[in-house]
Write a protein that holds these residues in place. Structure first.
Motif, PDB file in Angstrom:
ATOM      1  N   LEU A  92     -17.813 -30.373  -1.467  1.00 33.05           N
ATOM      2  CA  LEU A  92     -16.934 -31.029  -2.441  1.00 33.05           C
ATOM      3  C   LEU A  92     -17.625 -31.238  -3.785  1.00 33.05           C
ATOM      4  CD1 LEU A  92     -15.314 -33.758  -0.145  1.00 33.05           C
ATOM      5  CD2 LEU A  92     -14.482 -31.449  -0.624  1.00 33.05           C
ATOM      6  N   LEU A  93     -18.911 -30.871  -3.866  1.00 34.41           N
ATOM      7  CA  LEU A  93     -19.688 -31.091  -5.085  1.00 34.41           C
ATOM      8  C   LEU A  93     -20.047 -29.763  -5.738  1.00 34.41           C
ATOM      9  CD1 LEU A  93     -22.112 -33.888  -3.802  1.00 34.41           C
ATOM     10  CD2 LEU A  93     -19.777 -34.086  -4.648  1.00 34.41           C
ATOM     11  N   ASP A  94     -19.767 -29.661  -7.028  1.00 32.92           N
ATOM     12  CA  ASP A  94     -20.037 -28.415  -7.753  1.00 32.92           C
ATOM     13  C   ASP A  94     -21.519 -28.047  -7.714  1.00 32.92           C
ATOM     14  OD1 ASP A  94     -17.371 -28.194  -8.372  1.00 32.92           O
ATOM     15  OD2 ASP A  94     -17.568 -29.042 -10.393  1.00 32.92           O
ATOM     16  N   LYS A  95     -22.394 -29.065  -7.689  1.00 35.25           N
ATOM     17  CA  LYS A  95     -23.840 -28.817  -7.663  1.00 35.25           C
ATOM     18  C   LYS A  95     -24.219 -27.899  -6.514  1.00 35.25           C
ATOM     19  CE  LYS A  95     -28.168 -31.243  -6.616  1.00 35.25           C
ATOM     20  NZ  LYS A  95     -28.822 -32.563  -6.445  1.00 35.25           N
ATOM     21  N   TYR A  96     -23.658 -28.141  -5.341  1.00 36.32           N
ATOM     22  CA  TYR A  96     -24.002 -27.350  -4.156  1.00 36.32           C
ATOM     23  C   TYR A  96     -23.220 -26.044  -4.108  1.00 36.32           C
ATOM     24  CZ  TYR A  96     -26.066 -31.795  -2.846  1.00 36.32           C
ATOM     25  OH  TYR A  96     -26.798 -32.952  -2.843  1.00 36.32           O
ATOM     26  N   ARG A  97     -21.998 -26.063  -4.571  1.00 34.15           N
ATOM     27  CA  ARG A  97     -21.183 -24.844  -4.566  1.00 34.15           C
ATOM     28  C   ARG A  97     -21.771 -23.781  -5.496  1.00 34.15           C
ATOM     29  NH1 ARG A  97     -16.323 -25.691  -2.015  1.00 34.15           N
ATOM     30  NH2 ARG A  97     -15.480 -23.770  -2.903  1.00 34.15           N
ATOM     31  N   GLU A  98     -22.404 -24.227  -6.566  1.00 35.12           N
ATOM     32  CA  GLU A  98     -22.932 -23.293  -7.563  1.00 35.12           C
ATOM     33  C   GLU A  98     -24.338 -22.799  -7.211  1.00 35.12           C
ATOM     34  OE1 GLU A  98     -22.601 -25.567 -11.113  1.00 35.12           O
ATOM     35  OE2 GLU A  98     -20.395 -25.431 -11.181  1.00 35.12           O
TER      36      GLU A  98
ATOM     37  N   GLU B  90     -28.253 -36.359  -9.558  1.00 32.25           N
ATOM     38  CA  GLU B  90     -27.468 -35.990 -10.738  1.00 32.25           C
ATOM     39  C   GLU B  90     -26.147 -36.760 -10.784  1.00 32.25           C
ATOM     40  OE1 GLU B  90     -26.988 -31.762 -10.936  1.00 32.25           O
ATOM     41  OE2 GLU B  90     -29.098 -31.394 -10.496  1.00 32.25           O
ATOM     42  N   GLU B  91     -25.773 -37.191 -11.967  1.00 36.13           N
ATOM     43  CA  GLU B  91     -24.532 -37.948 -12.144  1.00 36.13           C
ATOM     44  C   GLU B  91     -23.316 -37.136 -11.714  1.00 36.13           C
ATOM     45  OE1 GLU B  91     -22.123 -40.521 -15.570  1.00 36.13           O
ATOM     46  OE2 GLU B  91     -23.885 -39.327 -16.110  1.00 36.13           O
ATOM     47  N   SER B  92     -23.409 -35.811 -11.803  1.00 32.14           N
ATOM     48  CA  SER B  92     -22.283 -34.957 -11.433  1.00 32.14           C
ATOM     49  C   SER B  92     -21.873 -35.149  -9.978  1.00 32.14           C
ATOM     50  CB  SER B  92     -22.621 -33.483 -11.678  1.00 32.14           C
ATOM     51  OG  SER B  92     -23.688 -33.059 -10.825  1.00 32.14           O
ATOM     52  N   GLU B  93     -22.833 -35.496  -9.107  1.00 33.61           N
ATOM     53  CA  GLU B  93     -22.504 -35.726  -7.705  1.00 33.61           C
ATOM     54  C   GLU B  93     -21.499 -36.868  -7.570  1.00 33.61           C
ATOM     55  OE1 GLU B  93     -25.782 -36.264  -5.073  1.00 33.61           O
ATOM     56  OE2 GLU B  93     -26.900 -34.525  -5.812  1.00 33.61           O
ATOM     57  N   ARG B  94     -21.777 -37.986  -8.228  1.00 34.98           N
ATOM     58  CA  ARG B  94     -20.891 -39.141  -8.133  1.00 34.98           C
ATOM     59  C   ARG B  94     -19.566 -38.879  -8.845  1.00 34.98           C
ATOM     60  NH1 ARG B  94     -25.552 -40.784  -9.706  1.00 34.98           N
ATOM     61  NH2 ARG B  94     -24.881 -41.639 -11.716  1.00 34.98           N
ATOM     62  N   MET B  95     -19.626 -38.179  -9.948  1.00 31.36           N
ATOM     63  CA  MET B  95     -18.392 -37.893 -10.687  1.00 31.36           C
ATOM     64  C   MET B  95     -17.457 -37.012  -9.867  1.00 31.36           C
ATOM     65  SD  MET B  95     -18.715 -39.646 -13.414  1.00 31.36           S
ATOM     66  CE  MET B  95     -17.336 -39.013 -14.382  1.00 31.36           C
ATOM     67  N   ASP B  96     -18.006 -36.015  -9.188  1.00 32.81           N
ATOM     68  CA  ASP B  96     -17.181 -35.155  -8.334  1.00 32.81           C
ATOM     69  C   ASP B  96     -16.576 -35.955  -7.183  1.00 32.81           C
ATOM     70  OD1 ASP B  96     -17.680 -32.943  -9.883  1.00 32.81           O
ATOM     71  OD2 ASP B  96     -19.203 -32.089  -8.558  1.00 32.81           O
ATOM     72  N   MET B  97     -17.366 -36.880  -6.603  1.00 31.74           N
ATOM     73  CA  MET B  97     -16.857 -37.692  -5.500  1.00 31.74           C
ATOM     74  C   MET B  97     -15.780 -38.666  -5.982  1.00 31.74           C
ATOM     75  SD  MET B  97     -18.180 -36.884  -2.559  1.00 31.74           S
ATOM     76  CE  MET B  97     -17.937 -38.339  -1.561  1.00 31.74           C
TER      77      MET B  97
END
Length: 314
Positions: A161-167, A214-221
């Protein structure tokens, strides 16, 4: 004479330890409600750091409190996941560590980011090999019931569900292969019909937390998951790990308790953020106890002491 003194000192220390355990046992028993289970995560370090002492504590406490199951919110295996159901890490991270007879109960598990570095099918397939490990799919729901008390666990798969891991297809090759929208639709569907006494959503990654990640993790959640959790007004707690410390956060406009459960092996420092009600950098685990009117999440440190309780009432 020296030998007698040493024997006497050893005996005194043993008596003190027994008295201390009896005191702990009484305090633990007082926490018990009709339905009780453990929440653990970020465990697998081959027994090192605090993993072994905490594993022993889980077993000892279960001698006093009637534990239905263990809920494991990911990262049972550091650092590269497992290669197969026969990977030696199953022994050194799990089977030989959590060996107390009282821990031979169902373990309901999900994957964290470290499992996604390895063979992500292996933790699912291990369900067929183990008498206690339960992961029927990457995400699933389970209803716990005892003495008329019901708790619905909604076990979600957060890395995809997180772009960090998908990318990052090199480090997390399976994350981008998962249908994110299908899982989100499933979460929505399950929550739309959940009527149990208590509804708990369990994921590996936090929605709100103090973290060096990374802040992106929380923002995606927040964008993808929290919007669904708030929709039906029936989610009591969102439970996660990943950050390796204890945190309890309440946000304005939401009745959900957002709980970060600490690591069962190696913890990290933490500081308050917006909405923080409590935080601690101690290692440990949580005991969740429920009756019809009250759901308590007790944060337990490695000494077996309750350092904070999240109370959710009807």
């Amino acid at each position: 004479m020296i030998s007698i003194k040493r024997t006497f000192l050893t005996l005194c220390l043993a008596l003190i330890a027994i008295a201390g355990f009896a005191q702990n046992e009484a305090a633990w028993k007082a926490l018990e409600k009709p339905l009780n289970f453990y929440l653990v995560n970020d465990l697998g370090r081959n027994g090192y750091y605090d993993q072994k002492p905490i594993a022993e504590l889980l077993g000892k406490m279960a001698e006093a409190v009637d534990i239905e199951c263990v809920v494991a919110a990911g990262d049972v295996h550091h650092f590269e996941g497992v290669r197969s159901v026969d990977d030696p890490l199953w022994m050194t991270n799990y089977e030989l560590i959590y060996s107390h007879p009282e821990l031979m109960i169902p373990w309901y598990t999900i994957m964290g980011n470290h499992e996604y570095r390895g063979n992500t099918q292996a933790p699912i397939d291990y369900t067929k090999k183990s008498a206690r490990w339960n992961m029927p799919d990457r995400y699933y729901t389970k209803v716990l019931e005892n003495d008329g008390i019901t708790i619905r666990l909604v076990m979600i798969d957060t890395p995809p569900l997180l772009d960090k891991y998908r990318e990052d297809t090199e480090k997390y090759p399976d994350a981008c292969k998962q249908d994110m929208n299908k899982q989100l639709a499933w979460i929505d569907s399950v929550l739309s019909t959940a009527k149990e006494d208590w509804v708990l959503v369990v994921g590996h990654h936090p929605i709100y937390a103090d973290t060096e990640k990374e802040e992106s993790e929380r923002m995606d959640m927040e964008k993808r998951v929290d919007s669904i959790l708030r929709k039906y007004k029936n989610v009591d707690m969102y439970l996660c790990g990943h950050i390796h410390n204890f945190q309890h956060i309440r946000k304005s406009g939401s009745n959900i308790d957002y709980v970060v459960n600490t690591s069962g092996s190696l913890s990290r420092k933490v500081k308050p953020v917006d909405g923080t009600k409590f935080c601690s950098g101690e290692t440990g685990f949580s005991l969740i106890s429920a009756d019809k009117k009250e759901l308590n999440l007790h944060m337990i440190n490695k000494e077996g002491k309750v350092i904070y309780t999240v109370k959710h009432t009807k």
